[in-house]
Structures are given as structure tokens and as C-alpha cells.
Design an enzyme around this catalytic site. Structure first.
Site: not given
Ligand SMILES: NC(=O)c1ccc[n+]([C@@H]2O[C@H](COP(=O)([O-])OP(=O)(O)OC[C@H]3O[C@@H](n4cnc5c(N)ncnc54)[C@H](OP(=O)(O)O)[C@@H]3O)[C@@H](O)[C@H]2O)c1
Length: 395
Positions: A56, A79, A88, A171, A187, A317
């Protein structure tokens, strides 16, 4: 009743607000257009960054004397409190604005109450114009206010057969340059980009905004690694390049030798680059591997992060999804087949089809050869129970 000119001005205000996505946290994005007393556009502005002028005030400065007797059209209720800048409502009153049309009521207790304050100042106020469109433009911030944690958008790239990487872990690059450019937009619009330690080890990602938005001076997101043991980052890792701030979350019981080495790496990165880097200790997850993801989000919220782009990988994830901490999903689906390799999503705490997390698709777009699917978690449990499903597997 809002006029056609006010509706047109609101569309413009929504577009102005979107310019600052990713730059204003912990504040919302807001746009404003001033119409003069005859209903013609006289000035416009948007909130560009926290601590800077509100939309504003920027629009009033642009309109000058033409604001007197005119209408302020603004995407969020003005606000009435003094935060980092003055209220504002007072600025609008001092400029002689006669009427305010806003889209979305401000849900925050501190900043809300603007409509009543306008009324008290003798300014006519009308809310709700194009409220859905304006709320969609402010979805991350509104979600963060509602949930008391950052908004989480999980983005992933997958092949048609649901693989996130090849069998050897590579990947790069499943998707096309058009899809990858779109990731840089996500991002730029996020306050933080989060990955797990597995992705750091496999891909050595950089995670900063690159391309035209970076050249235009976008606010770089905080790069966050969830790495319980504090061992994922190697010397020379791209996350240490100083292109954006970096935060590594380790477990509160992580070994001192590993965290000492990590702290030294992060200190060196902060000294060499233009951005801070550091580590934070968090509790471990109650069940399963890694860190407590709710605690991670709480820590990020404390650092003024209001929107998170979760870039994976599949394991992290799964933890966010199992905890109900994903607000929107963007999948880049490439017309590629791998036949082997890790799945797009690992364990998300779903044991049976009746527990499947069902999503509502909100958009399907072509990006070069790829598809971009945008979806939100459905409102409740799947309608079908296991007993209602046919005994045979889907073909
Ligand atoms: N296509 C895509 O969009 C994409 C994106 C990203 C990755 N990737 C591929 O995915 C592969 C890696 O997979 P990833 O599953 O190992 O990777 P990630 O999900 O990035 O890492 C997993 C690690 O994150 C840590 N972590 C911390 N907090 C966690 C929680 N609450 N729950 C689970 N894990 C947690 C754990 O390790 P610690 O015990 O050491 O903390 C776990 O082993 C690679 O090949 C990569 O190229 C693909």
C-alpha cells in the site's frame, strides 16, 4: 459492490504480488493498485522484502496526490499494527484514500483488524474481491499461518515407470531442460530447499537458483540437508560453494568427531562464500530412520522460513508424507523407461491399499517432452476399503 475497474485492478495487484514470491518471508506477498477518484489507475506497488515498504505504501508513493479521494485495491487486508514498518491503515488515511477493496482477510492476530481500523478512520472497506485467486497466490504464507509450520511442496522427477534414478543411482537427467528450468522457478519461490543425505551422497546437488532469475538477483533459498550422522558432505561438495546459505541438520546424538569435521567444512564455506553456513542439532525420528521432520520444520519456521521445496529423495519424502507434512506435490513425469532403479517414493507408512494417500490433481502441463502434474493431498481417507476392492490386482 466492487466495480469492473476494481476487479481489473485486483488482477493486476495479484500479478504484482507474485513478483516477490520467495523474497518476503516471514511476510506474505502483497500487491496494490491505487485508482484515482475517477476510477483510473494512478499508482501501483508490491511488498518486495520483509522490512521494506508494504504494498500500500509503495503504491501510494507511486500515485502521489492522485490517491486523494481514490480507491486502494489490495490483495490482503491492510495491516493496522506497527511492525517493522508503520500501519498501512494510517498511511491510507493520511493519503486521503476514500475506499479500500481487498481480497483476503489477514488471518494473523497481530496484523488483522485492518477492516475495522479502516472503518474507524472513515474509509469504506470491502473484502473478498477475487479472494480465491489472491489466496492461491499467497498459498505458502497462508498455509504457514494456518499450520504454524512452513508450507511444504514436494517436487520430484520420475520416469513413466515410476523410477527416480537408474539402477546405478544416477538420476541426471531424467527430465528435459524445460522441466529443469521450472525447478529453478520453484527454488526461487521457496525460502528453503530440503534434501536428505542420500541425495547429497548420490548426486552432489548444488540446490541454488541458477539461470535468469539468479542473474536478476533473486533471494537464494536456504539449502538444507537432513543428515543424522553429519557425514554426507565431502570437502568440495557443491552445497559448500557459497552460492546460497546452507544448513545441515544433524541428530542431537551425532558423534562429535563427525560434527566437528562438518562444522569446520561449513565455517570454511561461510568464510569463502557470501552466505552463512551452519549446522543444527535436532531430535531423531520417533520411528524409522533419520531426524524428526516436524522438528526440522519447526526449526526452519523459527528461522523465518515459510515455504519449503522438498527435493527428495524418495526416503526423506516418504517420511514427510507419512507425517502428513506435504501440502502440494509437483511431479515431472518424463517419457522415459528404466525398468530398474529406486522408486520415486520409498516407504511412506502405507501398508495396505485402503491407506493409500490419494491426491487431487489440480493441473497437468506439458514442459517440452515432459508432463508436469500438480496435485494436493485429498481431503480424507481413500473412499474404497480393502474389502470393497476386487480380489485380483489391477492390471
Ligand atoms: N528423481 C528425483 O526427483 C530425485 C530427487 C532426489 C534424489 N533422487 C535420487 O534418489 C536417490 C537417493 O535416495 P535416498 O532415498 O537415499 O535419498 P534421500 O531421501 O535424500 O536420503 C535418505 C536419507 O536421509 C536421511 N534422513 C534424515 N531424516 C530422515 C527421515 N526423517 N526419514 C528418512 N530419511 C531421513 C537418512 O540418512 P541419515 O540416517 O544419514 O540421516 C536417509 O537415509 C539417488 O539415486 C538420487 O539420485 C531422485
Amino acid at each position: 459492490m466492487a466495480t469492473a475497474a476494481e476487479a481489473q485492478a485486483m488482477r493486476r495487484a495479484i500479478a504484482l504480488a507474485a513478483r516477490a514470491l520467495g523474497d518476503t518471508s516471514p511476510n506474505p506477498v502483497v500487491g496494490c493498485v491505487i485508482l484515482d477518484a475517477a476510477g483510473f489507475p494512478a499508482g501501483e506497488g508490491h511488498h518486495a522484502r520483509a522490512g521494506g515498504p508494504h504494498a500500500e505504501v509503495a503504491a501510494l508513493a507511486d500515485a502521489g496526490e492522485r490517491a486523494r479521494g481514490g480507491t486502494a485495491v489490495v490483495t490482503l487486508e491492510p495491516c493496522s499494527h506497527t511492525g517493522r514498518t508503520g500501519p498501512c491503515v494510517r498511511a491510507l488515511a493520511e493519503a486521503g484514500v476514500a475506499r479500500v477493496v481487498y481480497a483476503v482477510a489477514d488471518p494473523t492476530p497481530a496484523a488483522g483488524g485492518g477492516a475495522a481500523a479502516l472503518d474507524a478512520a472513515g474509509i469504506e472497506a470491502e473484502g473478498g474481491l477475487l479472494a480465491d485467486e489472491a489466496a492461491a497466490g499467497n498459498e505458502p504464507w497462508l498455509t504457514s499461518v494456518l499450520r504454524g509450520r512452513p508450507y511444504v511442496l514436494w517436487k520430484y522427477a520420475a520416469t513413466l515407470d515410476g523410477r527416480s534414478a537408474a539402477a546405478d543411482g544416477t538420476s541426471r537427467w531424467i527430465t528435459s531442460p524445460a522441466a529443469r528450468a521450472d525447478v529453478h522457478r520453484l527454488r526461487a519461490e521457496a525460502d528453503a530447499v530440503v534434501v536428505g543425505s542420500g541425495t547429497v551422497r548420490a548426486d552432489d546437488p548444488q540446490l541454488a537458483v541458477r539461470g535468469p532469475r539468479a542473474e536478476a538477483g533473486v533471494t537464494q533459498p536456504l539449502r538444507v540437508v537432513a543428515d543424522s550422522g553429519g557425514t554426507a558432505l565431502a570437502p568440495g561438495a557443491r552445497l559448500l560453494d557459497g552460492g546460497a546459505p546452507t544448513l545441515v541438520a544433524v541428530a542431537d546424538d551425532a558423534p562429535g568427531a563427525a560434527t566437528g569435521r562438518l562444522a569446520a567444512l561449513l565455517d570454511a564455506a561461510a568464510a569463502a562464500g557470501g552466505h552463512p553456513a551452519g549446522l543444527v542439532r535436532l531430535p531423531r525420528a520417533g520411528t524409522g530412520p533419520g531426524l524428526d521432520v516436524a522438528a526440522l520444520l519447526a526449526e526452519l519456521y523459527r528461522r523465518d522460513v515459510r515455504s519449503v521445496l522438498l527435493e527428495g529423495g524418495p526416503t526423506l519424502a516418504g517420511a514427510f508424507l507419512a507425517a502428513g507434512l506435504v501440502d502440494r506435490v509437483v511431479c515431472y513425469l518424463a517419457p522415459v523407461l528404466l525398468g530398474a532403479g529406486p522408486p520415486a517414493l520409498a516407504d511412506a507408512g502405507i501398508g495396505t491399499i485402503g491407506e493409500a494417500l490419494r491426491l487431487d490433481v489440480t493441473a497437468v502441463d506439458h514442459l517440452g517432452p515432459d508432463l508436469r502434474l500438480t496435485a494436493v493431498p485429498g481431503p480424507g481417507p481413500a473412499p474404497a476399503t480393502a474389502t470393497e476392492l476386487p480380489a485380483t490386482k489391477e492390471s
